[in-house]
Design a protein around this motif. Sequence first.
Motif, PDB file in Angstrom:
ATOM      1  N   GLY A  16       0.787  -1.223   0.000  1.00 59.86           N
ATOM      2  CA  GLY A  16       0.000   0.000   0.000  1.00 59.86           C
ATOM      3  C   GLY A  16       0.819   1.273   0.000  1.00 59.86           C
ATOM      4  O   GLY A  16       0.289   2.356  -0.138  1.00 59.86           O
ATOM      5  N   SER A  17       2.118   1.170   0.148  1.00 56.77           N
ATOM      6  CA  SER A  17       3.003   2.328   0.152  1.00 56.77           C
ATOM      7  C   SER A  17       3.606   2.514  -1.241  1.00 56.77           C
ATOM      8  O   SER A  17       3.941   1.546  -1.915  1.00 56.77           O
ATOM      9  N   MET A  18       3.753   3.748  -1.660  1.00 56.49           N
ATOM     10  CA  MET A  18       4.333   4.040  -2.966  1.00 56.49           C
ATOM     11  C   MET A  18       5.806   4.397  -2.789  1.00 56.49           C
ATOM     12  O   MET A  18       6.129   5.380  -2.138  1.00 56.49           O
ATOM     13  N   ASN A  19       6.696   3.574  -3.357  1.00 60.36           N
ATOM     14  CA  ASN A  19       8.131   3.780  -3.255  1.00 60.36           C
ATOM     15  C   ASN A  19       8.672   4.419  -4.523  1.00 60.36           C
ATOM     16  O   ASN A  19       8.516   3.866  -5.609  1.00 60.36           O
ATOM     17  N   ASP A  20       9.314   5.567  -4.373  1.00 58.48           N
ATOM     18  CA  ASP A  20       9.916   6.290  -5.487  1.00 58.48           C
ATOM     19  C   ASP A  20      11.047   5.451  -6.068  1.00 58.48           C
ATOM     20  O   ASP A  20      11.804   4.824  -5.338  1.00 58.48           O
ATOM     21  N   SER A  21      11.168   5.474  -7.402  1.00 62.46           N
ATOM     22  CA  SER A  21      12.132   4.560  -7.999  1.00 62.46           C
ATOM     23  C   SER A  21      12.490   4.919  -9.428  1.00 62.46           C
ATOM     24  O   SER A  21      11.978   5.874  -9.995  1.00 62.46           O
ATOM     25  N   ARG A  22      13.353   4.071  -9.966  1.00 60.98           N
ATOM     26  CA  ARG A  22      13.714   4.112 -11.385  1.00 60.98           C
ATOM     27  C   ARG A  22      13.405   2.737 -11.970  1.00 60.98           C
ATOM     28  O   ARG A  22      13.799   1.719 -11.413  1.00 60.98           O
ATOM     29  N   LEU A  23      12.729   2.734 -13.098  1.00 60.07           N
ATOM     30  CA  LEU A  23      12.335   1.494 -13.755  1.00 60.07           C
ATOM     31  C   LEU A  23      13.039   1.429 -15.100  1.00 60.07           C
ATOM     32  O   LEU A  23      12.964   2.366 -15.886  1.00 60.07           O
ATOM     33  N   ARG A  24      13.749   0.325 -15.343  1.00 61.41           N
ATOM     34  CA  ARG A  24      14.478   0.146 -16.603  1.00 61.41           C
ATOM     35  C   ARG A  24      14.071  -1.181 -17.219  1.00 61.41           C
ATOM     36  O   ARG A  24      14.134  -2.222 -16.584  1.00 61.41           O
ATOM     37  N   LEU A  25      13.658  -1.118 -18.483  1.00 66.53           N
ATOM     38  CA  LEU A  25      13.301  -2.311 -19.235  1.00 66.53           C
ATOM     39  C   LEU A  25      14.384  -2.563 -20.269  1.00 66.53           C
ATOM     40  O   LEU A  25      14.815  -1.631 -20.952  1.00 66.53           O
ATOM     41  N   ASN A 144     -22.375 -12.364   6.135  1.00 68.00           N
ATOM     42  CA  ASN A 144     -22.508 -11.931   4.746  1.00 68.00           C
ATOM     43  C   ASN A 144     -21.250 -11.271   4.195  1.00 68.00           C
ATOM     44  O   ASN A 144     -21.321 -10.558   3.198  1.00 68.00           O
ATOM     45  N   GLY A 145     -20.110 -11.449   4.829  1.00 60.83           N
ATOM     46  CA  GLY A 145     -18.921 -10.758   4.331  1.00 60.83           C
ATOM     47  C   GLY A 145     -17.632 -11.332   4.870  1.00 60.83           C
ATOM     48  O   GLY A 145     -17.620 -12.299   5.633  1.00 60.83           O
ATOM     49  N   VAL A 146     -16.554 -10.701   4.463  1.00 62.46           N
ATOM     50  CA  VAL A 146     -15.223 -11.108   4.886  1.00 62.46           C
ATOM     51  C   VAL A 146     -14.416  -9.850   5.215  1.00 62.46           C
ATOM     52  O   VAL A 146     -14.636  -8.785   4.618  1.00 62.46           O
ATOM     53  N   THR A 147     -13.513  -9.965   6.189  1.00 62.40           N
ATOM     54  CA  THR A 147     -12.664  -8.849   6.588  1.00 62.40           C
ATOM     55  C   THR A 147     -11.205  -9.286   6.541  1.00 62.40           C
ATOM     56  O   THR A 147     -10.720  -9.953   7.450  1.00 62.40           O
ATOM     57  N   PRO A 148     -10.489  -8.933   5.459  1.00 65.61           N
ATOM     58  CA  PRO A 148      -9.048  -9.203   5.450  1.00 65.61           C
ATOM     59  C   PRO A 148      -8.305  -8.161   6.290  1.00 65.61           C
ATOM     60  O   PRO A 148      -8.619  -6.976   6.230  1.00 65.61           O
ATOM     61  N   GLU A 149      -7.360  -8.628   7.092  1.00 64.94           N
ATOM     62  CA  GLU A 149      -6.504  -7.744   7.889  1.00 64.94           C
ATOM     63  C   GLU A 149      -5.110  -7.809   7.294  1.00 64.94           C
ATOM     64  O   GLU A 149      -4.633  -8.874   6.921  1.00 64.94           O
ATOM     65  N   PHE A 150      -4.444  -6.651   7.213  1.00 62.01           N
ATOM     66  CA  PHE A 150      -3.184  -6.540   6.485  1.00 62.01           C
ATOM     67  C   PHE A 150      -1.978  -6.467   7.406  1.00 62.01           C
ATOM     68  O   PHE A 150      -2.074  -6.024   8.553  1.00 62.01           O
ATOM     69  N   HIS A 151      -0.833  -6.889   6.860  1.00 66.30           N
ATOM     70  CA  HIS A 151       0.429  -6.716   7.557  1.00 66.30           C
ATOM     71  C   HIS A 151       0.675  -5.223   7.733  1.00 66.30           C
ATOM     72  O   HIS A 151       0.410  -4.435   6.826  1.00 66.30           O
ATOM     73  N   GLN A 152       1.203  -4.836   8.885  1.00 68.75           N
ATOM     74  CA  GLN A 152       1.510  -3.433   9.098  1.00 68.75           C
ATOM     75  C   GLN A 152       2.748  -3.065   8.291  1.00 68.75           C
ATOM     76  O   GLN A 152       3.728  -3.808   8.264  1.00 68.75           O
ATOM     77  N   ASN A 153       2.707  -1.914   7.649  1.00 67.15           N
ATOM     78  CA  ASN A 153       3.834  -1.435   6.865  1.00 67.15           C
ATOM     79  C   ASN A 153       4.626  -0.456   7.732  1.00 67.15           C
ATOM     80  O   ASN A 153       4.174   0.653   8.006  1.00 67.15           O
ATOM     81  N   ASP A 154       5.814  -0.857   8.168  1.00 70.58           N
ATOM     82  CA  ASP A 154       6.628  -0.026   9.051  1.00 70.58           C
ATOM     83  C   ASP A 154       7.273   1.150   8.325  1.00 70.58           C
ATOM     84  O   ASP A 154       7.810   2.048   8.968  1.00 70.58           O
ATOM     85  N   ASP A 155       7.234   1.161   6.994  1.00 71.27           N
ATOM     86  CA  ASP A 155       7.860   2.232   6.224  1.00 71.27           C
ATOM     87  C   ASP A 155       6.964   3.449   6.041  1.00 71.27           C
ATOM     88  O   ASP A 155       7.398   4.447   5.477  1.00 71.27           O
TER      89      ASP A 155
END
Length: 165
Positions: A16-25, A144-155
């Motif tokens: 869920g976190s956006m990490n700034d980067s460089r992408l090379r193909l 009638n539903g589901v609740t996914p719980e997420f790993h905490q993002n320390d960053d």
Amino acid sequence: MAETLEFNDVYQEVKGSMNDSRLRLNRQGINFKNSKTGNVDNIQAGELTEGIWPWVALGHGLKLLMRNGHVYKYDGFGESEFEKLSDFLKTHYCLELMEKDLCVKGWNWGTVKFCGQLLSLDIGDQPVFEILLSNVSQYTTGKNGVTPEFHQNDDTEVSLMEVCF
């Protein structure tokens, strides 16, 4: 056609976190270098199965699906970069880049689909949202539903902990 294609202001979604980067193909595959940590991810060209061009938070994105079910998501592309990416993926990886829009109808029902490590809630053939199952620590079910719980993002200072649907 150029042998390499490089994007300097691209973000990778990790928990869920956006990490700034460089992408090379290049001919062999895709390299992603995190600007903050210096970590490099290498994706081999032969492992790619699907390329999707969705409209996302910072403009357009690139979603790459792998043979092993792993999903890589990148954000921050301009609309004009579709042609360059599409031609490069087709020429060097024999991969068609498909445009796919997210559903914005506002409905609160749909069909849950699983594709590799990706869970999506779809209305028709358009996804409303997607969840990487590798980010889910546990889930609880109700009548009638589901609740996914997420790993905490320390960053990050703020992170999504659960979603109910």
